[in-house]
Design a protein around this motif. Structure first.
Motif: not given
Length: 153
Positions: A35-37, A42-45
């Motif tokens: 979730y740190a991403l 947000v797209l990378i996460y």
């Protein structure tokens, strides 16, 4: 539970017998550290979460009473969500920034409530051998055989 195990045909909330068929549900889990991403992008996460997630198929049962309760809560939260969207439109038309803010907060609260009410069983951890679930009632949990944790890795 072991990944290959099946839940008994009893309501996971009150332990009442439920007759089949019971709808299969796919549940997904990834380590919470991912979730740190979201702080980066947000797209990378979302892409990373789709790649690293573990999935399992379970068949949790709900009795008629708990199914009705879930349906009622979901319906109410969706009606409130659409009411907030309508309220935002009206507030935008009247240029009322306080009402817009309140409706956006209401929309977020009802969105979270909808997600919460739709997921009555939530995975706490999934790996190749075991699935750990959250959301089962005490009566259901007490009816299950003891789980041997000495073989868990």
């Amino acid at each position: 539970m072991r990944a290959s195990a099946q839940l008994p045909h009893r309501c996971v909330q009150c332990n009442t017998d439920v007759t089949p068929p019971i709808k299969a549900r796919k549940v997904y889990w990834h380590h919470p550290g991912w979730y740190a991403l979201i702080l980066i992008n947000v797209l990378i996460y979302l892409v990373v979460a789709m790649v690293v997630r573990n999935k399992a198929e379970i068949r949790p049962a709900l009795c008629a009473m708990h199914r009705r309760k879930r349906t009622w809560r979901l319906t109410l939260s969706l009606v409130l969500m659409f009411s907030c969207i309508l309220g935002i439109c009206v507030a935008l038309e009247n240029d009322n920034s306080i009402a817009i803010g309140l409706m956006v907060i209401g929309l977020l609260v009802t969105l979270v409530a909808s997600i919460r009410f739709s997921n009555f069983i939530v995975p706490k951890r999934i790996d190749a051998k075991y699935i750990r679930l959250k959301g089962c009632g005490p009566a259901f949990l007490q009816s299950l055989p003891a789980f041997d944790v000495t073989h868990m890795s």
